[in-house]
Scaffold this active site. Structure first.
Site, PDB file in Angstrom:
ATOM      1  CG  HIS A  65      -6.342  26.950  17.155  1.00 49.22           C
ATOM      2  ND1 HIS A  65      -6.135  25.786  16.469  1.00 49.22           N
ATOM      3  CD2 HIS A  65      -5.366  27.011  18.102  1.00 49.22           C
ATOM      4  CE1 HIS A  65      -5.070  25.162  16.971  1.00 49.22           C
ATOM      5  NE2 HIS A  65      -4.590  25.885  17.961  1.00 49.22           N
ATOM      6  CG  ASN A  70      -1.473  25.619  20.052  1.00 45.06           C
ATOM      7  OD1 ASN A  70      -2.366  24.984  19.513  1.00 45.06           O
ATOM      8  ND2 ASN A  70      -1.051  26.772  19.578  1.00 45.06           N
ATOM      9  CD  GLN A  93      -3.816  21.415  14.822  1.00 50.46           C
ATOM     10  OE1 GLN A  93      -4.081  21.755  15.966  1.00 50.46           O
ATOM     11  NE2 GLN A  93      -4.525  21.828  13.773  1.00 50.46           N
TER      12      GLN A  93
END
Length: 448
Positions: A369, A390, A68
């Protein structure tokens, strides 16, 4: 009521503090270590790294991790990752295949702007000092979101492959875009509140919104690119077979290549605070993006149920979106999240212990998150550690994958999204109840 008189720190107190510190020479050794190395390095326990070996009894092959970069789109990445995992298994797309996060980012920004305008109008009669108005103006829009918000975007706009709408400077590094949008939205809020104060008609308010949403569309088009309405999708699968789909729309692409019934997926939370009894539904005031969507809905359950439904979905071969407070007791570089990772209490001889409910009630923790559960280690049917995908690229953890201890999940995980078929029937029935509305600033309304 006890009358408490405020008092300053006295010289006698300072002298007592100093004498207590000097009385034990171990304090000098610890002071030097912490001053040189910092709190975390000095309090780190190497045994945590041994216990968090990345080997799991259930371990899904989900392909390469995404990145990201310098944006707050973890919730979006995590959701699209769960969908591409399914695509990899069904259509054998490449391990590095991704759905376009920039595409959903564009529509989320536009929808959040409209959502903000409507909330400004709804609260226009309140003074700017009112907590709701202040809360709105603190962050008119941001990158973060919740599961139900990405499903609202997909239901309205579909999805596209990343090859069709790739990353831009502004999607990967969103600070400039966010500051520009928030400046505009706050300025527009001034004008909207003035229109309401001057008894503007519904048509006048709608005209104002339409004009300014058009300006926001232009800003987003310049910064993120124009979303495609039709496109060609071509790829070679893992067996090197060539495929092409011509003139497909984002909705058609979603239906053919993902095809999930989004209504089947529900948000399960664990919030053990006194204002949220278990086995009931909750929503959050003024939280959302797409007006007219089902909105954000949470089913609050105990931690045992929370983990059981996540395990059931993993056992079925499907990964699990989840939300947590990633900064607590974690090592980003090693990819470890473990309550035994650091012992600050032993280092300072100070009791830092708080319950999960206390951390939520006193602003010590909340969901920050979103990631994806892709594995779990079961010993005698009980989870001991979890594999986490992740979205921070492959330079952290084990090629981008983290290990989370079971107790870390107990303490710092707040949300999982599962297919409702994995819930016991009595909880499936609860999904139909009218949710209790929580305040906008409730920690369960935090955006990952």
């Amino acid at each position: 009521m006890v009358v408490f008189v405020q008092k300053a720190i006295t010289s006698e107190q300072l002298q007592a503090f100093s004498q207590a510190l000097e009385a034990d020479k171990k304090h000098d050794v610890l002071r030097r270590a912490v001053t040189k190395n910092g709190i975390l390095a000095t309090s780190a326990d190497y045994r945590s790294e041994v216990d968090m070996t990345p080997v799991f009894s259930i371990d899904l092959d989900t392909g390469d991790v995404a990145n990201q970069k310098q944006s707050g789109r973890c919730w979006m990445f995590a959701a699209l990752n769960t969908m591409r995992h399914d695509m990899k298994d069904r259509f054998k797309v490449a391990k590095d295949f991704e759905l376009s996060q920039s595409y959903t980012f564009f529509w989320d920004k536009l929808e959040k702007s409209n959502y903000f305008y409507n909330n400004v109008i709804e609260t226009a009669s309140l003074p700017t000092s009112d907590r709701k108005v202040a809360w709105l103006m603190t962050t008119p829009q941001q990158d973060g979101g919740q599961w139900d918000m990405i499903t609202a975007i997909i239901a309205k706009y579909g999805v596209v492959p990343k090859s069709v709408m790739p990353e831009s400077y502004n999607s990967s590094k969103s600070n400039e875009l966010n500051s520009t949008l928030n400046l505009k939205l706050r300025k527009d809020a001034v004008a909207l509140r003035e229109l309401v104060a001057n008894n503007a008609s519904e048509e006048e308010l709608e005209a104002f919104k339409t004009k300014n949403l058009g300006e926001i569309y232009r800003i987003l088009s310049y910064t993120l690119g124009v979303p495609p309405t039709k496109f060609d999708f071509e790829f070679r699968d893992q067996d090197n077979n060539y495929h092409i789909e011509q003139g497909i729309t984002p909705h058609e692409f979603y239906e053919k290549y993902v095809g999930w019934n989004l209504d089947d997926y529900v948000s399960i939370i664990n919030a053990p605070t006194s204002d949220k009894p278990y086995n009931h539904m909750y929503t959050v005031e003024m939280l959302g993006n797409v007006l007219g969507s089902r909105g954000v809905r949470h089913l609050n359950v105990d931690m045992d149920t929370f983990k059981k439904v996540a395990i059931k979905q993993l056992e079925s071969g499907e990964s699990v979106w989840f939300g947590c407070d990633v900064g607590q007791e974690s090592d980003r570089q090693k990819g470890i999240m473990d309550t035994e990772l650091y012992h600050k209490d032993q280092l300072f001889d100070v009791d830092f212990a708080m319950s999960k409910a206390e951390r939520l009630d006193y602003a010590e923790s909340l969901m920050t998150h979103a990631m994806v559960l892709t594995g779990v280690d079961l010993v005698d049917g009980k989870s001991t550690k979890w594999k986490v995908e992740n979205s921070w690229g492959d330079k952290v953890g084990t090629k981008g994958f983290f290990v989370m201890s079971d107790n870390w999940m107990n303490e710092y995980c707040y949300q999982v999204v599962v297919n409702k078929k994995f819930l016991p029937q009595e909880l499936q029935d609860v999904l139909n109840e009218e949710p209790k509305v929580l305040a906008p600033w409730d920690p369960m309304g935090s955006l990952a």
